[in-house]
Design an enzyme around this catalytic site. Sequence first.
Site, PDB file in Angstrom:
ATOM      1  N   HIS A 296       3.894  60.859  20.673  1.00 26.36           N
ATOM      2  CA  HIS A 296       3.946  60.752  19.084  1.00 26.36           C
ATOM      3  C   HIS A 296       4.579  59.756  18.842  1.00 26.36           C
ATOM      4  O   HIS A 296       5.364  59.576  17.603  1.00 26.36           O
ATOM      5  CB  HIS A 296       4.650  61.701  19.786  1.00 26.36           C
ATOM      6  CG  HIS A 296       3.068  62.838  19.653  1.00 26.36           C
ATOM      7  ND1 HIS A 296       2.840  63.649  18.367  1.00 26.36           N
ATOM      8  CD2 HIS A 296       2.597  63.236  20.584  1.00 26.36           C
ATOM      9  CE1 HIS A 296       1.798  64.328  19.062  1.00 26.36           C
ATOM     10  NE2 HIS A 296       1.522  64.483  20.692  1.00 26.36           N
TER      11      HIS A 296
ATOM     12  N   LYS B  53      30.245  42.650  35.361  1.00 30.03           N
ATOM     13  CA  LYS B  53      31.599  42.913  35.299  1.00 30.03           C
ATOM     14  C   LYS B  53      32.487  41.930  36.054  1.00 30.03           C
ATOM     15  O   LYS B  53      33.509  42.401  35.008  1.00 30.03           O
ATOM     16  CB  LYS B  53      31.419  43.638  37.225  1.00 30.03           C
ATOM     17  CG  LYS B  53      30.318  44.502  37.315  1.00 30.03           C
ATOM     18  CD  LYS B  53      30.132  44.758  38.967  1.00 30.03           C
ATOM     19  CE  LYS B  53      29.120  45.619  38.869  1.00 30.03           C
ATOM     20  NZ  LYS B  53      29.261  46.058  40.532  1.00 30.03           N
TER      21      LYS B  53
ATOM     22  N   GLU C 163      15.598  45.715  39.618  1.00 27.79           N
ATOM     23  CA  GLU C 163      16.791  44.699  40.465  1.00 27.79           C
ATOM     24  C   GLU C 163      15.921  44.031  42.015  1.00 27.79           C
ATOM     25  O   GLU C 163      16.826  43.397  42.028  1.00 27.79           O
ATOM     26  CB  GLU C 163      18.018  45.826  41.264  1.00 27.79           C
ATOM     27  CG  GLU C 163      19.179  46.521  39.968  1.00 27.79           C
ATOM     28  CD  GLU C 163      20.270  47.029  40.851  1.00 27.79           C
ATOM     29  OE1 GLU C 163      20.252  47.527  41.568  1.00 27.79           O
ATOM     30  OE2 GLU C 163      20.926  47.475  39.826  1.00 27.79           O
TER      31      GLU C 163
HETATM   32  O1  PA5 Z   1      21.793  48.122  43.605  1.00 19.66           O
HETATM   33  C1  PA5 Z   1      23.149  48.756  43.393  1.00 19.66           C
HETATM   34  O2  PA5 Z   1      23.497  47.954  44.393  1.00 19.66           O
HETATM   35  C2  PA5 Z   1      23.645  48.982  42.455  1.00 19.66           C
HETATM   36  O3  PA5 Z   1      22.900  49.885  41.136  1.00 19.66           O
HETATM   37  C3  PA5 Z   1      24.426  50.044  42.791  1.00 19.66           C
HETATM   38  O4  PA5 Z   1      23.559  51.027  43.520  1.00 19.66           O
HETATM   39  C4  PA5 Z   1      25.297  50.015  41.470  1.00 19.66           C
HETATM   40  O5  PA5 Z   1      26.435  49.338  41.389  1.00 19.66           O
HETATM   41  C5  PA5 Z   1      26.783  51.229  42.713  1.00 19.66           C
HETATM   42  O6  PA5 Z   1      27.633  50.513  43.554  1.00 19.66           O
HETATM   43  P1  PA5 Z   1      28.150  51.402  44.863  1.00 19.66           P
HETATM   44  O7  PA5 Z   1      27.701  52.206  45.625  1.00 19.66           O
HETATM   45  O8  PA5 Z   1      28.860  50.280  45.011  1.00 19.66           O
HETATM   46  O9  PA5 Z   1      29.519  52.142  43.881  1.00 19.66           O
END
Ligand code: PA5
Length: 436
Positions: free
Chosen positions: A308, A422, A287
């Site tokens: 393996h 989303k 990310e």
């Molecule tokens: O790094 C990020 O922002 C995302 O992966 C969030 O951690 C994930 O979508 C969960 O988000 P939230 O804590 O707002 O539910």
Amino acid sequence: MKTINLDIQHALFFAEKQYEALEASSVEALTTLEKHTGAGNDFLGWLDLPKETTSELVARINATAKRLQENCDYVVCVGIGGSFLGAKAVNTALADNFEYYYAPNPNEPKVLYAGQNISEDYISELEKLLTGKRFGIIVISKSGTTTEPAIAFRILKEKLENEAGKDAAKDLIVAITDEKKGALRTLADQEGYETYIIPDNVGGRFSVLTPVGLLPIAVAGHDIQKLLDGAANMAQTVEHPSPENPAQTYARMRNALYQSGKKIEILVNFEPKLHYFAEWWKQLYGESEGKDGKGIFPASVDFTTDLHSMGQWIQDGERTIFETVLSVAKPAVERRVPSDEANLDGINYLAGKRVDEVNKMAELGTQMAHVEGGVPNMRIELDRLDEYTLGQLIYFFEFACGVSGYMLGVNPFNQPGVEAYKKNMFKLLKKPGYEA
Ligand code: PA5
């Protein structure tokens, strides 16, 4: 106390020129991070968490954990991504491999996870397990609006209220979310749940040292102060640019390899307890760096298991990969290979050796073969798997990630791409406001 060691000697010769050329860039990136002058500098709260987490907050988290431990046999952590992986990584690394095959002991609840998928079978089978059991819920969402945990929480909250009664359920639910905004904040305030705040300036994937990770880790019985102490020690180790700085070296080496055509980094472990640590690491680097058409693809394998299955590809496939090996120097217990008179399996030559000695030779043999096969290899040795060492490792990877992202020329602290699926899902499900 130094308990982790980075060795780049088996990677350096693959990209020595690029590594030399990146010295200034690595110093600049580190300085940019430390001085908060780069892109995404409003999300750097994680840099100071080890030293700024107060003893009052630690004590409060431990008190909440104790209350849940005393009243629950199962505690379900509901969350996804950065609100799931850090706790899962640390709790798995510190747990007995077979902990879930033992019944819960008094004051030692099993920590379970939900809201990290949208599987109907998963949530239904979890409900089945929890039926008639004493359980509590830690619901974690920074935005407070994420669909996966919202569905899981709605189902589990209803179950808890039906089984324990609404009043008792309120004391068995803890919410970790934004201080002011989001649906979970509104709900928690309305229902009167105990809450913890996720600081505004800490993104999900950097939040393991906030209550997001600390509470589930404390509930699992681990020492969160030691985790923070390890992270604080690493913060001091990496704060100044230097050729000996391990985070700067790691960031510089991986960028050098990327520039020389190595586009995939495989995080390797020889210890199954580190499986979820690699999952946490993949989110952190994926990310942070995968944007603007750039970024090393973070992958992971569990060795020797995957030797393996994936061993052939790694040894002989397209030469676009490098490996970073997490090696644990000292196992928690000692076990030796027994001798056998018949020796039908032919392994008496190993009799009397520690199982770990065989594992270490597998690691060395694999490193030699892969380096020979054109796979650069970095190695991070951890003294042992404990809270302090994991705290160091977490901070090491987080800090190196910031440096590496800046070297790559991206903003390592946003995640615009996470929204795309989303929007489509909301449209398909006809969420109000997304029909068009
Ligand atoms: O790094 C990020 O922002 C995302 O992966 C969030 O951690 C994930 O979508 C969960 O988000 P939230 O804590 O707002 O539910």
